[in-house]
Design an enzyme around this catalytic site. Structure first.
Site, short mmCIF file in Angstrom:
data_model
loop_
_atom_site.label_atom_id
_atom_site.label_comp_id
_atom_site.label_asym_id
_atom_site.label_seq_id
_atom_site.Cartn_x
_atom_site.Cartn_y
_atom_site.Cartn_z
CB CYS A 128 -1.01 -0.02 1.14
SG CYS A 128 -2.39 1.14 0.90
CG HIS A 159 -3.82 -3.13 3.21
ND1 HIS A 159 -2.64 -2.81 3.84
CD2 HIS A 159 -4.39 -1.96 2.84
CE1 HIS A 159 -2.51 -1.50 3.88
NE2 HIS A 159 -3.55 -0.95 3.27
CD GLU A 205 -0.98 -5.69 5.11
OE1 GLU A 205 -1.12 -4.54 5.56
OE2 GLU A 205 -1.33 -6.00 3.95
#
Length: 234
Positions: free
Chosen positions: A88, A176, A178
């Site tokens: 990001c 994202h 993660e």
């Protein structure tokens, strides 16, 4: 093995599932909390670099002066073929370090959105796990242009640059992959409910409902992506 440097820009944007994979693979790593004054390391002192997300703009160096140091480290890492993974804001900083523009996106992306992996990413060690398309979590209003010579790996209709590779071992990923539920909750709590509703067009409950449906699958793919990055460190 030298430690992997993981640059955080705020406490609520940690490694998430990336950390699980690094620990499972025995990769030494440490956070560099740049906003709290941690010194940004020299590229010779790290085995690789992960640059995580944050709510600030990649060019906001007046208010966040450490961003200039992070961009310099990213530039050095690419020049020396040290593995890089930007997520990001981290992807935007990587693009900016390589003289590409960061600019407001045409659409604010939030929640789970479809991304399409391009033929260039079908066999990529990191992005191939999301091919041919996947639902991934987004929370951003800025985007970037791909650096000169970079290969675009993934895209969608609202934000053309979803993932790119610069050189052989430097990756920028806009979405994202993660996140855990804890991060989604925290980001919602940091955003006033009326702003989330009126500016972003959603609610905390809606995002958590999406996460209940889609997050488990994304986390599995995100771990595969991270394992591919660990392979670059070896």
């Amino acid at each position: 093995m030298k430690p992997l440097a993981c640059v955080r820009h705020q406490l609520t944007a940690p490694l998430g599932v990336i950390g699980d994979v690094l620990d499972g693979a025995g990769v030494p790593w440490r956070y560099v909390d740049a906003w709290r004054g941690d010194a940004v390391p020299a590229v010779d002192d790290v085995s690789g670099l992960i640059v995580l997300g944050g709510e600030m703009n990649a060019d906001a160096v007046d208010g966040h002066p450490w961003l200039a140091d992070v961009r310099g480290l990213l530039r050095d890492a690419v020049a020396q073929d040290v593995p890089v993974l930007g997520v990001c804001l981290g992807a935007q900083l990587l693009a900016r370090a390589l003289d590409a523009a960061v600019l407001p996106g045409a659409v604010r992306e939030i929640g789970f959105r479809k991304v399409d992996v391009l033929p260039s990413g079908d066999h990529d060690p990191l992005l191939r796990h999301f091919a041919p398309s996947s639902l991934v979590f987004q929370f951003h209003e800025d985007t970037c242009e791909p650096p000169d010579g970079a290969e675009l790996l993934a895209t969608n209709d609202d934000c053309a640059v979803q993932a790119f590779r610069a050189g052989e071992r430097a990756y920028g990923v806009q979405f994202h992959f993660e996140v855990t539920t804890a991060e989604i909750r925290a980001w919602c709590d940091e955003t006033p409910a009326d702003v989330l509703r009126d500016v972003w067009g959603t609610t905390k409950d809606a995002l958590l409902a999406e996460a209940a449906l889609h997050l488990q699958t994304q986390q599995r793919l995100g771990r595969e992506l991270t394992a591919g990055f660990v392979g670059l460190l070896r």
